[in-house]
Write an enzyme that holds these catalytic residues in place. Structure first.
Site, mmCIF file in Angstrom:
data_model
loop_
_atom_site.group_PDB
_atom_site.id
_atom_site.type_symbol
_atom_site.label_atom_id
_atom_site.label_comp_id
_atom_site.label_asym_id
_atom_site.label_seq_id
_atom_site.Cartn_x
_atom_site.Cartn_y
_atom_site.Cartn_z
ATOM 1 N N ASP A 251 8.690 3.177 -1.868
ATOM 2 C CA ASP A 251 7.962 4.171 -1.095
ATOM 3 C C ASP A 251 8.371 4.015 0.372
ATOM 4 O O ASP A 251 9.047 3.054 0.737
ATOM 5 C CB ASP A 251 6.460 3.925 -1.287
ATOM 6 C CG ASP A 251 5.612 5.021 -0.689
ATOM 7 O OD1 ASP A 251 6.124 6.137 -0.547
ATOM 8 O OD2 ASP A 251 4.445 4.753 -0.358
ATOM 9 N N THR B 203 6.025 4.945 3.460
ATOM 10 C CA THR B 203 4.899 4.523 4.286
ATOM 11 C C THR B 203 4.279 3.228 3.759
ATOM 12 O O THR B 203 3.865 3.152 2.610
ATOM 13 C CB THR B 203 3.821 5.626 4.326
ATOM 14 O OG1 THR B 203 4.429 6.830 4.783
ATOM 15 C CG2 THR B 203 2.693 5.236 5.259
ATOM 16 N N ASP C 118 2.534 0.542 -2.361
ATOM 17 C CA ASP C 118 1.313 -0.091 -1.855
ATOM 18 C C ASP C 118 0.060 0.768 -1.993
ATOM 19 O O ASP C 118 -1.023 0.334 -1.659
ATOM 20 C CB ASP C 118 1.481 -0.469 -0.379
ATOM 21 C CG ASP C 118 1.579 0.762 0.521
ATOM 22 O OD1 ASP C 118 1.920 1.841 0.002
ATOM 23 O OD2 ASP C 118 1.324 0.632 1.729
#
Length: 862
Positions: A551, A553, A750
């Site tokens: 990912d 961000t 996350d």
């Protein structure tokens, strides 16, 4: 009752009623919860309360109830399981009546009972060879499959501390203070010796006994082989044989009797193992010697000496057993070192904390801390629980959890973790996670679970070990008959000795320990470096990955976005900011929080919102001040039918090409502005990605951000592949597509939206800074939360797998070479035979060598 009278009521209550928390598996609905609760409450002496989310049972008991008994009860009502939690915590219920702080005087024996009662910790024992998978026991015993002693699993348990007076030992309190008699400060009662030390000390004592009696037996036997035996001048060989028998008895029937018990158990249960071979080999030698002493007339002349006595093997029996005991002693010592990493983590757990009540400090036990308590942490103190700083600032040494040596600056509002060490300033924190919820507890549990799990590569060793012992017994029997028929005189003696040597030298334990020892040390090493591994399979498969999906961000970037600008086509930035901040206050997305923080920093008040809706992967909508407001990406604008002016779109594209994340702002279905948000790329991301690419891993960034921003970030990181504008399901579909092409895919993320992709990937890697859902779905967690941890994890996986292969090669090579040599295949060519005593020495050191090789992983630099 006498014991209870000698103690104050609070402590009596604590000892008589214990509270434990257990994990429950198999529950899917409230009906399941009720069934489990009813079943547990049916057990005598138990009061149980079961929750569905999280699936745990809180059980109060008057006396300790074995885990197996509770599991049996649950199995009778359904497919439910009960297991020990990450932290075995005894929260003893206290009486509400106020009593005096000191215990009444008691006798020494009563005091000893009190101490033992209050400090006993329920054991958690498992086989080091994982013969029964992750099955555990609550008492020390031998493994019913391989016969090895079960090892005590390290648990994050802070025993309740009792205090006593150095001058008046009859005084016992459950809190620090002063002696009511002499006024001296009370001191903690010494903790009990750890289980591993008990096992080691017990074996060491038996080793001393065995050595003391074996040495003279061996000396007598060696003297008899001399041409002029000096002992014959004292008394005849017949009487010296009796001396050997007397000296052998303590070795066989005390120091090493456990080996025969294990051998018998293995035969009865047909779980044949190393002790089966040792028991048969030494047992036959000992019984042969007894028969030779009492019934010499039944033996052929080949077995007799010149004096007419039968050749006895008391020295072979005692020496072999003593050498095997030496191996067990060395293994016990080495086993304690394999779990040294987890023990170091356990040492981080503080036992006391400073509770702030009405502005005053008071020292309390770690057990007494509740969520919401204010705690003062002084310079150099360990942080007692997880929480946030409310007052003050300091630097925190987090190296023991993250593996990073540089202290981290912390200020009010920053999170701190249990076990980390405060710097040179004092601060006040609020407790948010206590007991088994703390990061340290979760790390300990994850390491324990991973250490008990089996790697796929171990299946080969397990398959061989299953047939190993029967094959060795057959080879031993064949060896005897071949030597008896074709060997030189005395052929029967040669056959007998070589058959015993075959039984003794074979070591299935070396095969069984090859994988779990490396996994245990490797998992511990990873925990020290901030890499938490859920199971051994993940550790093995990580070495095979060739694609990493990440990912943007919070994974590649810091995950701490900040608003750079708010643009309004109506020249009303503050009014537009008020609308979008009011809307975003109900969203948990990091970008939304950045907008809210930006508004607060400008002292812009938030107003009421109605009809709030979060659209997954797009943004948020709602009604603010009677206006329909939408904030999100271009997909959201299309979804709500908002029109976009060309001038605004051009400005947005220009911002995106600079690598910024830009959200469109629509009011009453017209885009009237945008908010530009920056999220800095982590300093370690570029370095980590370059190293992964060098190791042959293709790195693909998949983000929900727009094409322009994604392209700018990919260019800065030299990524050849990326996907922009992706929804959570797009990550999942891409992983499935790559897996269909035969790729081994790792996924790093996350957020909650990453959970499905993390679960689908061959290796899910969660950033420790992310959500609990993401961490639960992943197989590897990086405590610090940056991509450099993936490089560490991959290097660790490579080193562990190499170490396992070395161990397996050594174990296979040792047994393939050792058994034929013991059988005497070299005798026709080189005249070489292997003594059973040398075989015992080789066997003992073979399993120790495997453990020592695994211990080399502790010095690995990640």
């Amino acid at each position: 009752m006498q014991l209870q009278k000698a103690m104050k009521p609070e402590i009596c209550s604590k000892l008589l009623k214990m509270k434990h928390t257990y994990n429950i598996g198999g529950m899917t609905c409230n009906g399941c919860r009720s069934t489990v609760e009813k079943a547990l409450n049916s057990i005598e002496g138990i009061e149980a309360s079961v929750a569905l989310d999280p699936p745990v049972a809180t059980i109060s008991m008057i006396r300790h109830t074995p885990l197996q008994q509770m599991q049996k009860t649950l199995s009778e009502v359904g497919k439910y399981s009960i297991s020990l939690p990450s932290m075995i915590k005894e929260e003893n219920e206290t009486a509400t009546t106020t009593q005096k702080k000191s215990c009444c005087s008691s006798t020494d024996s009563e005091k000893e009972k009190i101490i033992k009662k209050a400090t006993v910790i329920p054991g958690v024992y498992a086989c080091p060879m994982l013969c029964e998978g992750d099955k555990i026991y609550d008492k020390a015993r031998d493994c019913p499959v391989c016969g090895m002693p079960l090892v005590n699993e390290a648990q994050l348990f802070v025993a309740e501390i009792l205090y006593t007076c150095p001058m008046h030992p009859e005084i016992i309190k459950d809190a620090a203070g002063s002696c009511p008699i002499c006024g001296m400060d009370l001191v903690p009662i010494d903790p009990t010796v750890s289980e591993e030390n008990k096992v080691y000390k017990d074996l060491l004592f038996k080793m001393k006994i065995a050595a003391a009696f074996t040495v003279p037996v061996f000396a007598i036997a060696m003297m008899e082989m001399m041409i002029s035996n000096p002992l014959a001048n004292i008394m005849s060989v017949r009487y010296w044989n009796w001396v050997q028998l007397v000296l052998a008895f303590p070795v066989v029937f005390y120091a090493c009797w456990m080996f025969f018990v294990r051998a018998w158990t293995s035969i009865v249960t047909w779980n044949l193992n190393m002790f089966t071979l040792i028991g048969i080999g030494t047992g036959v030698a000992f019984l042969f010697s007894l028969a030779g002493m009492f019934f010499p007339q039944i033996f052929p002349e080949e077995f007799k000496t010149e004096t007419g006595t039968v050749l006895l093997y008391f020295e072979a029996t005692t020496v072999i057993l003593t050498l095997v005991l030496l191996g067990q002693l060395m293994e016990a010592k080495a086993h304690s070192q394999t779990s040294s990493a987890i023990k170091e983590l356990l040492k981080l757990a503080p036992t006391e904390a400073i509770l702030v009540v009405n502005g005053k400090d008071q020292v309390v036990s770690i057990h007494d801390i509740k969520k919401g308590d204010l705690l003062r942490v002084k310079p150099g103190d360990k942080i007692p629980v997880d929480g946030k700083i409310t007052d003050g600032e300091s630097t925190i040494d987090e190296s023991m959890i993250t593996g990073e040596p540089i202290p981290v600056d912390k200020k009010a509002g920053d999170a701190v973790s249990s076990g980390t060490i405060n710097g040179n300033k004092s601060f006040v924190m609020i407790a948010e996670k206590v007991g088994s919820e703390t990061l340290l507890s979760q790390i300990v549990q994850m390491v324990n679970n991973a250490s008990r799990s089996k790697a796929p590569i171990q299946k080969l060793a397990d398959s061989i070990a299953k047939y190993f012992v029967p094959v060795v017994v057959i080879v031993s029997v064949i060896t005897f008959f071949i030597w008896a028929k074709f060997g030189p005189e005395p052929a029967l003696v040669y056959g007998f000795i070589n058959a015993i040597a075959v039984l003794i030298i074979a070591c299935p334990c070396a095969l069984g320990l090859a994988t779990p020892m490396s996994v245990m040390v490797g998992v511990g090493k990873g925990a020290q470096s901030g890499v938490l591994i859920k199971n051994a399979e993940a550790l093995e498969n990580l070495n095979k990955i060739n694609v990493l999906i990440t990912d943007k961000t919070g994974t590649i970037t810091e995950g701490k976005p900040s608003v750079e600008k708010v643009f309004s086509s109506q020249n009303d930035e503050n009014g537009l900011l008020q609308n979008i901040a009011s809307l975003n206050q109900y969203s948990e997305h990091p970008l939304a929080q950045a907008v809210v923080n930006f508004a607060k920093a400008k002292n812009i008040s938030l107003i009421d919102v109605s009809d709030f809706e979060a659209v997954t992967g797009m943004g948020v909508t709602g009604t603010v001040a009677n206006k329909k407001v939408g904030v999100g990406n271009k997909k959201l604008m299309a979804e709500i039918g908002a029109s976009i002016a060309v001038e605004i779109d051009d400005k947005i594209i220009a911002e995106q090409k600079l690598g910024k994340t830009v959200s469109y702002i629509a009011v009453d279905n017209v885009v009237v502005g945008f908010v530009a948000i920056t999220d800095a790329i982590k300093a370690t991301s570029k370095m980590a990605i370059s190293e992964l690419i060098r190791q042959g891993v293709e790195v693909i960034m998949i983000t929900g951000d727009n094409e322009n921003t994604a392209k700018a970030v990919a260019a800065e990181l030299n990524l050849s592949s990326y996907m922009a504008g992706s929804l959570p399901e797009d990550k999942l579909l891409e992983i499935k597509r790559l897996q269909a092409l035969g790729k081994v895919v790792a996924m790093a993320g996350d957020g909650i939206n990453d959970a499905p992709a993390l679960a689908q990937a061959d290796i899910g890697i969660a950033m420790g800074t992310g959500t609990d859902v993401a961490i639960e779905s992943a197989k590897i967690t990086l405590v610090k939360g940056d991509l450099q941890g993936i490089v560490k994890a991959k290097n660790l996986s490579h080193a562990v797998m190499r170490n396992i292969r070395q161990n397996l090669f050594f174990a296979f090579f040792y047994n393939v070479l050792g058994v034929p040599v013991a059988a005497g295949v070299l005798y026709p060519f080189f005249g070489i035979l292997l003594s059973p005593m040398i075989a015992a020495l080789a066997m003992s050191f073979s399993s120790v060598s495997v453990i020592v090789n695994a211990l080399r992983l502790r010095s690995l630099k990640l």
